[in-house]
Each structure stands twice: as C-alpha cells, then as structure tokens.
Design a protein around this motif. Structure first.
Motif, PDB file in Angstrom:
ATOM      1  N   TYR A 173     -11.706   2.190   9.010  1.00 12.97           N
ATOM      2  CA  TYR A 173     -10.325   2.212   9.518  1.00 12.97           C
ATOM      3  C   TYR A 173     -10.078   3.598  10.113  1.00 12.97           C
ATOM      4  O   TYR A 173      -9.677   4.529   9.404  1.00 12.97           O
ATOM      5  N   TRP A 174     -10.346   3.730  11.406  1.00 19.71           N
ATOM      6  CA  TRP A 174     -10.323   5.050  12.052  1.00 19.71           C
ATOM      7  C   TRP A 174      -8.955   5.708  12.022  1.00 19.71           C
ATOM      8  O   TRP A 174      -8.816   6.927  12.093  1.00 19.71           O
ATOM      9  N   ASP A 175      -7.871   4.883  11.968  1.00 18.58           N
ATOM     10  CA  ASP A 175      -6.522   5.444  11.994  1.00 18.58           C
ATOM     11  C   ASP A 175      -5.938   5.606  10.593  1.00 18.58           C
ATOM     12  O   ASP A 175      -4.719   5.682  10.416  1.00 18.58           O
ATOM     13  N   LEU A 176      -6.810   5.655   9.567  1.00 16.31           N
ATOM     14  CA  LEU A 176      -6.377   5.960   8.201  1.00 16.31           C
ATOM     15  C   LEU A 176      -5.738   7.347   8.183  1.00 16.31           C
ATOM     16  O   LEU A 176      -6.317   8.313   8.675  1.00 16.31           O
ATOM     17  N   GLN A 177      -4.530   7.435   7.619  1.00 13.57           N
ATOM     18  CA  GLN A 177      -3.786   8.687   7.649  1.00 13.57           C
ATOM     19  C   GLN A 177      -4.035   9.485   6.374  1.00 13.57           C
ATOM     20  O   GLN A 177      -3.910   8.969   5.255  1.00 13.57           O
ATOM     21  N   ILE A 178      -4.366  10.754   6.544  1.00  9.98           N
ATOM     22  CA  ILE A 178      -4.725  11.606   5.423  1.00  9.98           C
ATOM     23  C   ILE A 178      -3.561  11.807   4.466  1.00  9.98           C
ATOM     24  O   ILE A 178      -3.754  11.996   3.260  1.00  9.98           O
ATOM     25  N   SER A 179      -2.322  11.718   5.012  1.00 15.14           N
ATOM     26  CA  SER A 179      -1.158  11.901   4.135  1.00 15.14           C
ATOM     27  C   SER A 179      -1.055  10.768   3.119  1.00 15.14           C
ATOM     28  O   SER A 179      -0.676  10.993   1.957  1.00 15.14           O
ATOM     29  N   TRP A 180      -1.393   9.547   3.543  1.00  9.62           N
ATOM     30  CA  TRP A 180      -1.350   8.420   2.599  1.00  9.62           C
ATOM     31  C   TRP A 180      -2.486   8.553   1.588  1.00  9.62           C
ATOM     32  O   TRP A 180      -2.305   8.268   0.401  1.00  9.62           O
ATOM     33  N   VAL A 181      -3.662   8.985   2.037  1.00  8.75           N
ATOM     34  CA  VAL A 181      -4.776   9.201   1.110  1.00  8.75           C
ATOM     35  C   VAL A 181      -4.388  10.231   0.052  1.00  8.75           C
ATOM     36  O   VAL A 181      -4.692  10.070  -1.143  1.00  8.75           O
ATOM     37  N   GLU A 182      -3.688  11.260   0.469  1.00  7.73           N
ATOM     38  CA  GLU A 182      -3.230  12.272  -0.487  1.00  7.73           C
ATOM     39  C   GLU A 182      -2.284  11.654  -1.518  1.00  7.73           C
ATOM     40  O   GLU A 182      -2.374  11.940  -2.721  1.00  7.73           O
ATOM     41  N   ALA A 183      -1.372  10.770  -1.026  1.00 11.40           N
ATOM     42  CA  ALA A 183      -0.448  10.119  -1.956  1.00 11.40           C
ATOM     43  C   ALA A 183      -1.209   9.238  -2.944  1.00 11.40           C
ATOM     44  O   ALA A 183      -0.864   9.168  -4.140  1.00 11.40           O
ATOM     45  N   VAL A 184      -2.252   8.548  -2.488  1.00 15.02           N
ATOM     46  CA  VAL A 184      -3.056   7.709  -3.376  1.00 15.02           C
ATOM     47  C   VAL A 184      -3.739   8.564  -4.441  1.00 15.02           C
ATOM     48  O   VAL A 184      -3.728   8.238  -5.647  1.00 15.02           O
ATOM     49  N   LEU A 185      -4.344   9.662  -3.993  1.00 10.80           N
ATOM     50  CA  LEU A 185      -5.051  10.530  -4.946  1.00 10.80           C
ATOM     51  C   LEU A 185      -4.085  11.151  -5.943  1.00 10.80           C
ATOM     52  O   LEU A 185      -4.396  11.286  -7.142  1.00 10.80           O
ATOM     53  N   ARG A 186      -2.918  11.533  -5.486  1.00 11.84           N
ATOM     54  CA  ARG A 186      -1.949  12.146  -6.395  1.00 11.84           C
ATOM     55  C   ARG A 186      -1.422  11.139  -7.416  1.00 11.84           C
ATOM     56  O   ARG A 186      -0.919  11.518  -8.480  1.00 11.84           O
ATOM     57  N   SER A 187      -1.514   9.820  -7.093  1.00 13.53           N
ATOM     58  CA  SER A 187      -1.049   8.816  -8.061  1.00 13.53           C
ATOM     59  C   SER A 187      -2.065   8.590  -9.187  1.00 13.53           C
ATOM     60  O   SER A 187      -1.752   7.935 -10.187  1.00 13.53           O
ATOM     61  N   ARG A 188      -3.276   9.100  -9.042  1.00 21.10           N
ATOM     62  CA  ARG A 188      -4.279   9.002 -10.113  1.00 21.10           C
ATOM     63  C   ARG A 188      -3.918   9.976 -11.238  1.00 21.10           C
ATOM     64  O   ARG A 188      -3.496  11.109 -10.981  1.00 21.10           O
ATOM     65  N   LEU A 224       0.822  -1.210   0.000  1.00 25.79           N
ATOM     66  CA  LEU A 224       0.000   0.000   0.000  1.00 25.79           C
ATOM     67  C   LEU A 224       0.855   1.260   0.000  1.00 25.79           C
ATOM     68  O   LEU A 224       0.463   2.292  -0.568  1.00 25.79           O
ATOM     69  N   SER A 225       2.014   1.175   0.631  1.00 24.61           N
ATOM     70  CA  SER A 225       2.894   2.344   0.688  1.00 24.61           C
ATOM     71  C   SER A 225       3.611   2.592  -0.625  1.00 24.61           C
ATOM     72  O   SER A 225       4.231   3.653  -0.808  1.00 24.61           O
ATOM     73  N   SER A 226       3.525   1.631  -1.528  1.00 21.75           N
ATOM     74  CA  SER A 226       4.218   1.784  -2.812  1.00 21.75           C
ATOM     75  C   SER A 226       3.613   2.876  -3.677  1.00 21.75           C
ATOM     76  O   SER A 226       4.181   3.221  -4.727  1.00 21.75           O
ATOM     77  N   VAL A 227       2.462   3.425  -3.297  1.00 23.81           N
ATOM     78  CA  VAL A 227       1.900   4.554  -4.057  1.00 23.81           C
ATOM     79  C   VAL A 227       2.848   5.740  -4.018  1.00 23.81           C
ATOM     80  O   VAL A 227       2.717   6.675  -4.826  1.00 23.81           O
ATOM     81  N   ARG A 228       3.801   5.722  -3.095  1.00 20.64           N
ATOM     82  CA  ARG A 228       4.781   6.801  -2.999  1.00 20.64           C
ATOM     83  C   ARG A 228       6.015   6.518  -3.846  1.00 20.64           C
ATOM     84  O   ARG A 228       6.949   7.329  -3.856  1.00 20.64           O
ATOM     85  N   ASN A 229       6.057   5.338  -4.490  1.00 19.70           N
ATOM     86  CA  ASN A 229       7.211   5.035  -5.334  1.00 19.70           C
ATOM     87  C   ASN A 229       7.376   6.104  -6.417  1.00 19.70           C
ATOM     88  O   ASN A 229       6.400   6.654  -6.937  1.00 19.70           O
ATOM     89  N   LYS A 230       8.622   6.368  -6.730  1.00 19.99           N
ATOM     90  CA  LYS A 230       8.900   7.327  -7.806  1.00 19.99           C
ATOM     91  C   LYS A 230       8.383   6.758  -9.133  1.00 19.99           C
ATOM     92  O   LYS A 230       8.729   5.651  -9.519  1.00 19.99           O
TER      93      LYS A 230
END
Length: 751
Positions: free
Chosen positions: A704-719, A629-635
């Motif tokens: 998932y109450w502890d979903l982090q907004i920074s990761w959601v931002e990374a997911v959206l930016r990968s679109r 899931l963290s791979s959305v931040r891959n270059k």
C-alpha cells in the motif's frame, strides 16, 4: 511589419535562453534595418508628394494672378480706347440708345405674345396629360416654358433696377399665370422621374432620353447661373460693365436635384413596403428586398446609356440606394420593437448583400458607409447575451424552486418524484433539460455557428456550476447533522432521500440504454447542438462533454459517500468511539452496524438507481473500514498483550465478512473482502514483536504505497509495549524505501 511584437520576457524564459541573445540581437538588427529602410522610403515619398502639392499651389496662385492682371489690362484698354476714337462719347451714346431701343422692342413684343405662347404651352400640357405614357410635347413645352421664364426674369430684373415697386407688382401679376404652367410641367417631370425604372422596363426609351435632355439643359443653366453669381460676387466693381452677359435664367431651378430626390423617393416607398413585409416575416428579408437589386440592374442595363455619361447614373443611383439601405437596416436594428429574429436576419444580410452588389460590379470598399456599420459582432454578441440571459433566468428560477423544495423536504408526502423504475428523482431535472433544448432552438434560429457556440459554452458553464451548487447545498446541510447542530435529527431521513435522488439524477444525465433505445440527457444534448456548431468547436465540445460526464459521476459518487458518512456521524456516533477501548471487548458493535447497513441497503435498493446499488454497498464497506482502522486514534484505545484483542478483531472481521458473503452480487462481496484484506497487515503491526515492526511496516508500505506514516505512528502508540525506538526504526526504514506509486488504495483515506 504586420507581425505582432514579441515580448522579450517570452523569448527569454529559461536560463538556457541566454545563449540565444546573439542570434536574437542579429535578427532584431536585421528587422530594424528593414523597418528603417521602409520608413526612409515612405518619408521620401511623402516629401515628394508634399513638394509636388506645394508646387501645384504655387502654380495655381500664379495663374490666378495672371488672370487678374489680364482683366485689369482689358479694363484699362477699354477705358483708353474711348480716348483713341474721335467722337467716341457720341458714338457710344448712339450705340447704347440703339441697343436700348432694340431691347425695349424685344421686350414689348415678348410681352404682347406672352399670353398667347403661355396658352400654347398649356394646350401642349393638356395633350400630354392625355398621353402620359409618351408625352410627345415634352421637349417643346420645356423650350417654350424656358423662353417665357427667361422673359419674366429679364422683365423683373429690369423693373428692379428702375426701383419702381408699383410697376414690379403689376409685372408680377401679369406673369402669375406662368407659375401654374411651371407647376404643371414640374408635375410631368416628377411623374417621369418617379417612373424611370418602369419606363426602362417598358422600353419607353424615347421619353427617358427626352427627360434626360431637359434635366441636362437645366443643369447647364444652373451651372451658368451659379458661375455668374460667383463672378459678380467676387468682382462687384466690374459687374455694372458686364450686365449684358446676364441674359437668360437668373435663378437656379434645381431640376438635377429634383431628379436625385425622385430617385430617393422611388426607394423610400419601396423600403417602406419592405419594412412592413420584413417585420411581419423575419425570414423574408431577402425576398422583401428583391426589388432593390432589380432596380439597380435595370439602371445598369437599360438606363445608364440613356443618360449623359458625366452623370454616372448607375453609380449615382447605387449610392443613393445604398445610403437608404444603410438607414433602413440600422433603423430596424435601433428600433426598440425589433425582435431578435429580425436582428439575426439582418446580421446575416451584409454577406448576401455585398455578394449581390459584386455581381452588379461594386466592390465592398466602394460602397460607404458599411451597410450596417460593421455591427455584426455587436449584434451577435447581444443576441447571444439575450439567450444566455433567458438561460440564466430559467436556471435561476429552477434553482430557487429546488432550494425551496429541499428546504421544505419535511412536508407530508415529500417533494421528490419517482420515475418509471421507482427511483427517487428531483422534480425539476426534466424541466431543466427541456429548457436547455428550447434555448438551443433559439440559438439555431440564428443560423450562425458563433451564436450557437457561445450559447453552448454558456450551457456547459451553467451545468458545471449547477453540479457545484448542488454539492455545496447538500454539503452545508449535511454538515449541520455531522456537527450535531440539528435537534432530534429533524429532516435527517429526508436529507438521505435527497442524496439518493440527487445521485439518481446525475446517473440519469449520462446513463445511455442502448438496449431500450433510450439516450441520457447529456447525449441528447450533444445530438441537439452538434449540427449547430463548427467541426473545430466540436473538438473542444467533446472535452467539455467528458468533463461534464465525469462531474456527474463524481457528484453521484459524492452523494452516496456523503450518505455513508452521515450514517457514521449520526447512527454510529456513540458506537465508533468505543472501538479498541476496554468497552469494545464486551460490545457487539460490529454486528449491530452490519444489521443497520443491511437495513439501509434493503430500504434504498428499490429507489436507488440499479447501477448505484453495488457502488453504495462498496462505499459503505469502505467507509466502515476507514473508520475502523482510524479508531486506533480513539481516546483510550490500547492493545495489551494480556488481552485477547486479536480474537476480538477476528470476530469483527468475521461479522463483516459474513455480511459481505450474503450480498446478492458475489462479485461485489469478493471485491469488498479483497479491500478488507488490509486488516491483515494492520493486525500484524499490532501483534508482531518490536524487532519485527520495521519489516512489517516495509511489507505494508510496499503493498500500500500511500500508507501514511502518521497513522502507523498512531497504531504503534496504541500498543502497550510501545517504545520510541520502534517509531524511529519505522521512520528510518521509510526513509530508505523507494516505493513505486500506483493507483490510490484504501490507506490513502486512513488518516
């Protein structure tokens, strides 16, 4: 007055406490009034006592002055009386001549019969030697010997006034045989003094009473001599006029002091014997000192009434013995050759000692100094520190050995053990717990709960420090591989083995197997120290045990987690950066990783504790999910609408789920798959229309109450259709949501 002071800062901690000021002021005013009243009363009593003392001193000065005035009057009357009587000078001269003639006649007769009387004394001494247990002539010998000593002293004094050295030397030679008789008599007195206790036990009260009469007579004689010497020293001008009152002993003979010295000698010999017995057997202190209380009880019951009451013989004897007991014990404490066993026995002795002395009628505050100078706390602390020092030395040696073995883990054949189940284990864990049991035995020998509790506290602390040291050492070594500082991965596989062995060690510390009747090291440790400590301490010890148990679990889990992280950092360091990039579509990375995981689980299943195998599988699966899931931040990670990224994600998930379905324990596989269900909202965030993104996020955040907004931002930016408005809408929805917190989920670890 005995209540400890309360700081104002402790009373006024919160703003609401200001309302208490009036009540506090009233209370402090009342307490101040009470203290002032006590101080005034105490001052009044002190002033009265001081005034009474000053009045007493003034009265004493008046009395002394009156005595001096009376003596002056007597001297004046004596001088004037000479003028009142006719022919007084002639009468006085004739009177002096008569007195001198009588004194000379008496001295001549004494000198003529001196040797005869001395022979009689020696004969009585010989007869008493033959009957040493009764000494029937003791009083007669003392009477005659006193007379001869007085004769000698008078003769020597007179010859000294004549100032004739030649005659004095002749007289001294004449009286020299008397010294032998005196020494002989003193030997008899000394023998009786040293045997007083035995004489009372043997019911030989007659000899004891006669001995006491002699000592009392000598004591009175010494008091008279001292008083006369003091009087003559203070009134030298009158001394010549009152020489006639100086008949009798002229020197202090000190028989009372010899009695006190004999009492001390009685104790010294027995204390010397007790010391030898005690040094040979540290547990035999009470037995070796049994004579002490027997002697005092004999004095109390059988001797005190045979001696003059003014001597207070029982108290006197007790004070002498008590001082010797103090010196005896303190001497052993301060002796560098004294062992901890001796010291600990002495620590417990004062309580027994004062209890026995109370039975004899003495309170503790009546016996000074304290029998060991109140050094119990110091000695307990020193003994506890000694055990802890040995504890630290042992733990230090074990830790040094473990660090050397860890550093040399690449040696051929390895340096890890395998237990009876085939699990990897550290070679030194058994030695560690064996050492702890040994130190607990040392603490148990003290028979003191405070010693055992201090040692157990130290052990708790050292065991926690050991957990931290192990984690720090493994963390530092793992970091070298994670950062690529180790060329050709030298020692990587042995590091993994050590992580497994360390995880196994932690489980061995807490794994109780009731079916096999086997208890873990920590449980055995608890059983060992429980009888040694107080019930109050056990309440705190249970919390310490729970903390240690949690620490072992945490460290074991940490080792397995670090193992999984190393796999990703080393084995998959070239694979993970390709996920969600263009290279990902054509790769079979997930299949290869699953194959690698299967190999690891297969290889370590036999050497990893059975309770950790499933945990190992779950941790690896969780780590893979987190990394995936963290791979959305891959270059270069980008999800284009035109690409079949959904199919590729489905393919990755299918590959993973196939592996999870193949696990030997279906329950573990189902639990892992349930965790991986988070991939569904992840895929929705990537694929839904832009307008539906806030709702999708809201559903995701609710689950998932502890979903982090920074990761959601990374997911959206990968679109590929990302717009700033999408992110703003998500943040706005997040601000509106009131999510109920619950147990931590996998998304707390996805950054």
């Amino acid at each position: 007055m005995d209540v400890p002071p309360v700081k104002l800062s402790e009373l006024l901690r919160h703003p609401d406490d200001l309302d208490k000021i009036a009540a506090l002021k009233a209370e402090f005013t009342r307490k101040k009034a009470a203290v002032d009243s006590q101080l005034r009363g105490g001052l009044r009593e002190q002033l009265e006592t001081t005034q009474a003392g000053m009045n007493g001193l003034a009265d004493g000065q008046k009395t002394v002055q009156q005595i001096k005035d009376e003596m002056v009057k007597i001297d004046k009357i004596c001088s004037e009386s000479q003028n009142m009587i006719a022919d007084f000078a002639t009468i006085n001269l004739v009177s002096q001549a008569h007195r001198n003639f009588g004194a000379v006649e008496t001295m001549r007769r004494n000198l003529e019969t001196f040797n005869e009387r001395l022979n009689g004394i020696q004969e009585m001494l010989r007869r008493d030697d033959e009957d040493a247990e009764n000494q029937p002539n003791l009083l007669g010998i003392h009477y005659e010997l006193t007379q001869l000593r007085n004769i000698r002293d008078d003769a020597i004094e007179q010859i000294q006034r004549a100032d004739d050295p030649g005659l004095q030397s002749t007289l001294e030679d004449y009286f020299r045989q008397l010294d032998g008789a005196i020494e002989w008599f003193d030997e008899h007195i000394g023998l009786i003094a040293r045997s007083l206790v035995n004489l009372v036990i043997a019911d030989n009260t007659s000899l004891v009473v006669r001995f006491a009469l002699i000592i009392e007579a000598e004591e009175k004689s010494d008091q008279r001599v001292l008083a006369l010497q003091e009087a003559l020293k203070d009134h030298k001008e009158m001394a010549a006029r009152f020489q006639s009152i100086t008949d009798g002993a002229k020197t202090v003979r000190g028989y009372k002091d010899k009695l006190l010295e004999a009492i001390k000698n009685i104790g010294e010999g027995q204390f010397a014997q007790s010391r030898g017995e005690f040094m040979a057997d540290p547990e035999g202190l009470e037995k070796s000192l049994k004579w002490y209380f027997n002697d005092l009880n004999t004095v109390r019951l059988g001797m005190a009434q045979l001696m003059p009451r003014k001597w207070k013989m029982f108290k006197t004897w007790t004070n002498i013995y008590h001082d010797m007991m103090h010196d005896f014990l303190v001497g052993i404490i301060d002796d560098p050759e004294t062992t901890s066993g001796h010291t600990l026995e002495i620590v417990g002795w004062p309580e027994k000692y004062y209890r026995k002395m109370a039975k004899l009628g003495f309170k503790q505050d009546e016996l000074t100094p304290h029998v060991i100078d109140h050094r119990e706390t110091e000695l307990v602390r020193d003994f506890r520190a000694l055990i802890i020092r040995f504890l630290d030395e042992w733990i230090g040696r074990i830790w040094d050995q473990e660090k050397r073995e860890f550093s040399d883990r690449n040696v051929e054949g390895g340096n890890l053990d395998q237990d009876e189940y085939g699990y990897f284990r550290n070679k030194n864990l058994v030695d560690l717990w064996r050492m702890l049991r040994g130190q607990l035995d040392a603490a148990a020998n003290s028979k003191r709960a405070d010693v055992a509790e201090g040692v157990v506290d130290a052990m708790f602390q050292r065991l926690r420090q050991r957990q931290q040291s192990w984690q720090k050492m493994l963390e530092e070594e793992a970091a070298r591989y994670e950062t690529g500082k180790v060329a050709e991965l030298d020692g990587f596989q042995p590091l993994q083995d050590w992580l497994v062995a360390t995880a196994n060690d932690q489980i061995a510390c807490i794994d109780d197997n009731e079916d096999e009747g086997r208890v873990a090291y920590l449980t055995d440790f608890r059983k060992k120290f429980s009888p040694l400590v107080s019930a109050q301490y056990m309440d705190r010890a249970e919390a310490e045990m729970a903390s240690l148990r949690d620490g072992y679990l945490d460290l074991s889990t940490w080792c397995i987690t670090k193992f999984a992280q190393l796999v990703f950092s080393v084995d998959f360091q070239t694979v993970m950066p390709d996920f969600f990039t263009p290279r990902w579509y054509a790769s079979t990375a997930m299949a290869r990783m699953m194959s690698t995981f299967e190999e690891y689980i297969s290889d370590y299943r036999q050497v990893l504790h059975h309770s950790l195998v499933d945990i190992f599988t779950e941790i690896v699966a969780d780590e893979l999910l987190i990394r995936y899931l963290s791979s959305v931040r891959n270059k270069g990670a980008r999800f284009r609408r035109s690409d079949q990224f959904q199919d590729k994600i489905f393919d990755d998930l299918k590959t993973a789920f196939d592996f999870f379905n193949s696990l030997p324990n279906p329950a573990v596989g189902n639990a892992i798959k349930e965790t991986w269900r988070v991939s569904e909202p992840f895929l929705q965030l990537l694929s839904v229309d832009k307008e539906a993104v806030p709702d999708t996020f809201a559903a995701f955040k609710t689950a998932y109450w502890d979903l982090q907004i920074s990761w959601v931002e990374a997911v959206l930016r990968s679109r590929d259709d990302f717009e700033r408005s999408m992110l703003n809408a998500v943040k706005a929805r997040a601000a509106q949501m009131d999510v109920e917190r619950g147990p931590e989920t996998i998304m707390s670890k996805v950054k």
